[in-house]
Scaffold this motif. Structure first.
Motif, PDB file in Angstrom:
ATOM      1  N   ILE A  57       0.849  -1.197   0.000  1.00 44.70           N
ATOM      2  CA  ILE A  57       0.000   0.000   0.000  1.00 44.70           C
ATOM      3  C   ILE A  57       0.882   1.243   0.000  1.00 44.70           C
ATOM      4  CG2 ILE A  57      -1.743   1.312   1.252  1.00 44.70           C
ATOM      5  CD1 ILE A  57      -2.868  -1.229   2.333  1.00 44.70           C
ATOM      6  N   ARG A  58       0.658   2.096  -0.984  1.00 49.50           N
ATOM      7  CA  ARG A  58       1.386   3.356  -1.076  1.00 49.50           C
ATOM      8  C   ARG A  58       0.361   4.475  -1.183  1.00 49.50           C
ATOM      9  NH1 ARG A  58       4.303  -0.058  -4.743  1.00 49.50           N
ATOM     10  NH2 ARG A  58       6.435  -0.449  -4.051  1.00 49.50           N
ATOM     11  N   PHE A  59       0.753   5.644  -0.727  1.00 48.19           N
ATOM     12  CA  PHE A  59      -0.177   6.765  -0.774  1.00 48.19           C
ATOM     13  C   PHE A  59       0.580   8.076  -0.862  1.00 48.19           C
ATOM     14  CE2 PHE A  59       0.859   6.090   3.642  1.00 48.19           C
ATOM     15  CZ  PHE A  59       1.072   7.373   4.124  1.00 48.19           C
ATOM     16  N   ARG A  60      -0.129   9.120  -1.255  1.00 48.71           N
ATOM     17  CA  ARG A  60       0.411  10.476  -1.227  1.00 48.71           C
ATOM     18  C   ARG A  60      -0.605  11.367  -0.535  1.00 48.71           C
ATOM     19  NH1 ARG A  60       4.240  13.606  -3.088  1.00 48.71           N
ATOM     20  NH2 ARG A  60       5.203  11.918  -4.271  1.00 48.71           N
ATOM     21  N   LYS A  61      -0.101  12.192   0.394  1.00 52.90           N
ATOM     22  CA  LYS A  61      -0.968  13.087   1.150  1.00 52.90           C
ATOM     23  C   LYS A  61      -0.836  14.519   0.661  1.00 52.90           C
ATOM     24  CE  LYS A  61       1.139  12.026   4.853  1.00 52.90           C
ATOM     25  NZ  LYS A  61       1.583  12.111   6.262  1.00 52.90           N
ATOM     26  N   VAL A  62      -1.913  15.235   0.724  1.00 58.15           N
ATOM     27  CA  VAL A  62      -1.927  16.679   0.489  1.00 58.15           C
ATOM     28  C   VAL A  62      -2.788  17.289   1.581  1.00 58.15           C
ATOM     29  CG1 VAL A  62      -2.581  18.527  -1.071  1.00 58.15           C
ATOM     30  CG2 VAL A  62      -1.639  16.404  -2.001  1.00 58.15           C
ATOM     31  N   ASN A  63      -2.213  18.225   2.319  1.00 63.91           N
ATOM     32  CA  ASN A  63      -2.936  18.831   3.456  1.00 63.91           C
ATOM     33  C   ASN A  63      -3.478  17.772   4.409  1.00 63.91           C
ATOM     34  OD1 ASN A  63      -2.495  21.435   2.485  1.00 63.91           O
ATOM     35  ND2 ASN A  63      -4.351  21.368   1.217  1.00 63.91           N
ATOM     36  N   ASN A  64      -2.627  16.756   4.645  1.00 65.61           N
ATOM     37  CA  ASN A  64      -2.936  15.699   5.607  1.00 65.61           C
ATOM     38  C   ASN A  64      -4.084  14.771   5.176  1.00 65.61           C
ATOM     39  OD1 ASN A  64      -1.250  15.205   7.735  1.00 65.61           O
ATOM     40  ND2 ASN A  64      -2.771  15.741   9.307  1.00 65.61           N
ATOM     41  N   ARG A  65      -4.484  14.821   3.915  1.00 65.89           N
ATOM     42  CA  ARG A  65      -5.515  13.917   3.404  1.00 65.89           C
ATOM     43  C   ARG A  65      -4.933  13.082   2.276  1.00 65.89           C
ATOM     44  NH1 ARG A  65     -10.690  14.897   4.865  1.00 65.89           N
ATOM     45  NH2 ARG A  65     -10.803  12.660   4.425  1.00 65.89           N
ATOM     46  N   ILE A  66      -5.341  11.824   2.190  1.00 66.45           N
ATOM     47  CA  ILE A  66      -4.872  10.952   1.115  1.00 66.45           C
ATOM     48  C   ILE A  66      -5.564  11.334  -0.185  1.00 66.45           C
ATOM     49  CG2 ILE A  66      -4.825   8.582   0.252  1.00 66.45           C
ATOM     50  CD1 ILE A  66      -4.541   7.608   3.073  1.00 66.45           C
ATOM     51  N   MET A  67      -4.746  11.613  -1.209  1.00 67.60           N
ATOM     52  CA  MET A  67      -5.296  11.960  -2.515  1.00 67.60           C
ATOM     53  C   MET A  67      -4.915  10.932  -3.577  1.00 67.60           C
ATOM     54  SD  MET A  67      -5.016  16.118  -2.605  1.00 67.60           S
ATOM     55  CE  MET A  67      -6.229  16.210  -3.913  1.00 67.60           C
ATOM     56  N   LEU A  68      -3.814  10.213  -3.362  1.00 63.92           N
ATOM     57  CA  LEU A  68      -3.407   9.140  -4.254  1.00 63.92           C
ATOM     58  C   LEU A  68      -3.165   7.887  -3.432  1.00 63.92           C
ATOM     59  CD1 LEU A  68      -1.723  11.971  -5.312  1.00 63.92           C
ATOM     60  CD2 LEU A  68      -1.405  10.442  -7.241  1.00 63.92           C
ATOM     61  N   LEU A  69      -3.720   6.770  -3.880  1.00 57.99           N
ATOM     62  CA  LEU A  69      -3.603   5.523  -3.135  1.00 57.99           C
ATOM     63  C   LEU A  69      -3.402   4.365  -4.096  1.00 57.99           C
ATOM     64  CD1 LEU A  69      -3.842   3.919  -0.443  1.00 57.99           C
ATOM     65  CD2 LEU A  69      -6.305   3.822  -0.856  1.00 57.99           C
ATOM     66  N   SER A  70      -2.418   3.522  -3.799  1.00 57.56           N
ATOM     67  CA  SER A  70      -2.144   2.327  -4.583  1.00 57.56           C
ATOM     68  C   SER A  70      -2.146   1.106  -3.668  1.00 57.56           C
ATOM     69  CB  SER A  70      -0.785   2.445  -5.283  1.00 57.56           C
ATOM     70  OG  SER A  70      -0.420   1.211  -5.884  1.00 57.56           O
ATOM     71  N   ILE A  71      -2.942   0.103  -4.013  1.00 62.95           N
ATOM     72  CA  ILE A  71      -2.972  -1.165  -3.281  1.00 62.95           C
ATOM     73  C   ILE A  71      -2.730  -2.280  -4.291  1.00 62.95           C
ATOM     74  CG2 ILE A  71      -4.320  -2.726  -1.824  1.00 62.95           C
ATOM     75  CD1 ILE A  71      -6.067  -0.346  -1.049  1.00 62.95           C
ATOM     76  N   THR A  72      -1.651  -3.043  -4.112  1.00 65.76           N
ATOM     77  CA  THR A  72      -1.339  -4.150  -5.002  1.00 65.76           C
ATOM     78  C   THR A  72      -0.973  -5.391  -4.195  1.00 65.76           C
ATOM     79  OG1 THR A  72       0.997  -3.489  -5.121  1.00 65.76           O
ATOM     80  CG2 THR A  72      -0.483  -2.586  -6.800  1.00 65.76           C
ATOM     81  N   GLU A  73      -0.986  -6.540  -4.893  1.00 67.63           N
ATOM     82  CA  GLU A  73      -0.574  -7.820  -4.298  1.00 67.63           C
ATOM     83  C   GLU A  73      -1.451  -8.247  -3.136  1.00 67.63           C
ATOM     84  OE1 GLU A  73       3.650  -8.085  -3.611  1.00 67.63           O
ATOM     85  OE2 GLU A  73       4.077  -6.746  -5.284  1.00 67.63           O
ATOM     86  N   ALA A  74      -2.675  -7.790  -3.114  1.00 71.63           N
ATOM     87  CA  ALA A  74      -3.634  -8.268  -2.112  1.00 71.63           C
ATOM     88  C   ALA A  74      -4.510  -9.344  -2.759  1.00 71.63           C
ATOM     89  CB  ALA A  74      -4.509  -7.118  -1.615  1.00 71.63           C
ATOM     90  N   VAL A  75      -5.238 -10.063  -1.957  1.00 72.58           N
ATOM     91  CA  VAL A  75      -6.201 -11.046  -2.466  1.00 72.58           C
ATOM     92  C   VAL A  75      -7.560 -10.608  -1.940  1.00 72.58           C
ATOM     93  CG1 VAL A  75      -6.840 -13.468  -2.610  1.00 72.58           C
ATOM     94  CG2 VAL A  75      -4.432 -12.834  -2.407  1.00 72.58           C
ATOM     95  N   ILE A  76      -8.187  -9.705  -2.664  1.00 71.49           N
ATOM     96  CA  ILE A  76      -9.453  -9.125  -2.218  1.00 71.49           C
ATOM     97  C   ILE A  76     -10.465  -9.235  -3.371  1.00 71.49           C
ATOM     98  CG2 ILE A  76      -8.708  -7.581  -0.379  1.00 71.49           C
ATOM     99  CD1 ILE A  76      -8.248  -5.408  -2.435  1.00 71.49           C
ATOM    100  N   PRO A  77     -11.398 -10.175  -3.302  1.00 67.95           N
ATOM    101  CA  PRO A  77     -12.334 -10.376  -4.407  1.00 67.95           C
ATOM    102  C   PRO A  77     -13.298  -9.217  -4.637  1.00 67.95           C
ATOM    103  CG  PRO A  77     -12.961 -11.713  -2.516  1.00 67.95           C
ATOM    104  CD  PRO A  77     -11.618 -11.137  -2.201  1.00 67.95           C
ATOM    105  N   LYS A  78     -13.455  -8.346  -3.622  1.00 74.62           N
ATOM    106  CA  LYS A  78     -14.393  -7.236  -3.753  1.00 74.62           C
ATOM    107  C   LYS A  78     -13.698  -5.902  -3.496  1.00 74.62           C
ATOM    108  CE  LYS A  78     -18.535  -9.798  -2.352  1.00 74.62           C
ATOM    109  NZ  LYS A  78     -19.702  -9.821  -1.424  1.00 74.62           N
TER     110      LYS A  78
END
Length: 253
Positions: A57-78
């Protein structure tokens, strides 16, 4: 045979910047993250969910809020419903997570870029309410048969549906703002109806399909700069400018 021009170079640089910004430039999530309490709870909840034990999980914050989020290599069907709480999110990358169901993703109305490649999605998700969405990547899923674009937002500039099993496409003409379209590695037997109405299209990737058209008329695509298609179809293509095939503006493979 390929001749790189300034526009091609600029296009590549822009795409690379977008990719880097959305993934590698992001900070890895840890339990010591400094962000708003609500955003922290959402990300930590995903980290602790079943199937996310080894997720990246990677993310980028702007003004303390997440604006970009990447989630990979998980096993989540939904689609992780916790993400609905991230009301400042503009870029979301859920590539390579075995996702089959993305119900609820249309609630993220602030999204500008959405990556869903290399999952197990079988139907186009209902995304027409995401009126700010500019880029959608559905490469490498399980889309098959007829693909109807009626559920896609008309705001799209870039659409990737390569490496699926799509045999026909409907309502493509409603995506009037498209500038880039990837149809590569599908089972299309005909060039999609309505493609001539995409007056802004600049780049079209149609490699590795099964076109049976006697003529592939792209003379209607006045803004087209780059065509990627198998060389076996070269004699069937009708260009607006017959000399352009020798100008380095079109790729033949």
């Amino acid at each position: 045979m390929i001749k790189m021009d300034t526009r091609n170079l600029i296009f590549g640089v822009v795409c690379m910047c977008i990719y880097l910004l959305g993934t590698f430039a992001c900070q890895p999530a840890t339990k010591k993250m400094e962000m708003s309490e609500s955003d922290e709870a959402v990300v930590l909840g995903i980290l602790e969910a079943k199937g996310c034990e080894n997720a990246r999980i990677r993310f980028r914050k702007v003004n303390n809020r997440i604006m970009l989020l990447s989630i990979t290599e998980a096993v989540i069907p939904k689609f992780p419903t916790q993400l609905k709480e991230l009301d400042s999110l503009i870029s979301l990358y859920l590539n390579g997570n075995s996702i089959q169901d993305v119900a609820g993703i249309d609630s993220l109305t602030t999204l500008y870029s959405l990556g869903l490649s290399s999952n197990q999605i079988k139907t186009i998700p209902p995304l027409s309410h995401l009126t700010s969405l500019k880029s959608l990547n559905l490469n490498g899923n399980r889309l098959k048969g007829n693909l109807d674009c009626k559920d896609l937002p008309a705001s799209l500039d870039l659409l990737y549906i390569g490496a699926n099993q799509v045999s026909s496409i409907q309502n493509l003409s409603r995506l009037q703002k498209l500038e880039f379209l990837s149809l590569a590695q599908n089972r299309l037997s005909e060039f999609p109806d309505g493609i001539c109405e995409l007056s802004r299209i600049e780049r079209l990737d149609a490699r590795r399909n099964e076109f049976k058209d006697e003529r592939i008329d792209i003379s209607c695509l006045s803004c087209l700069l780059f065509l990627e298609i198998d060389s076996v179809y070269e004699d069937r293509i009708i260009f607006s400018d017959p000399t352009s095939v020798n100008s380095g503006e079109f790729y033949m493979f």
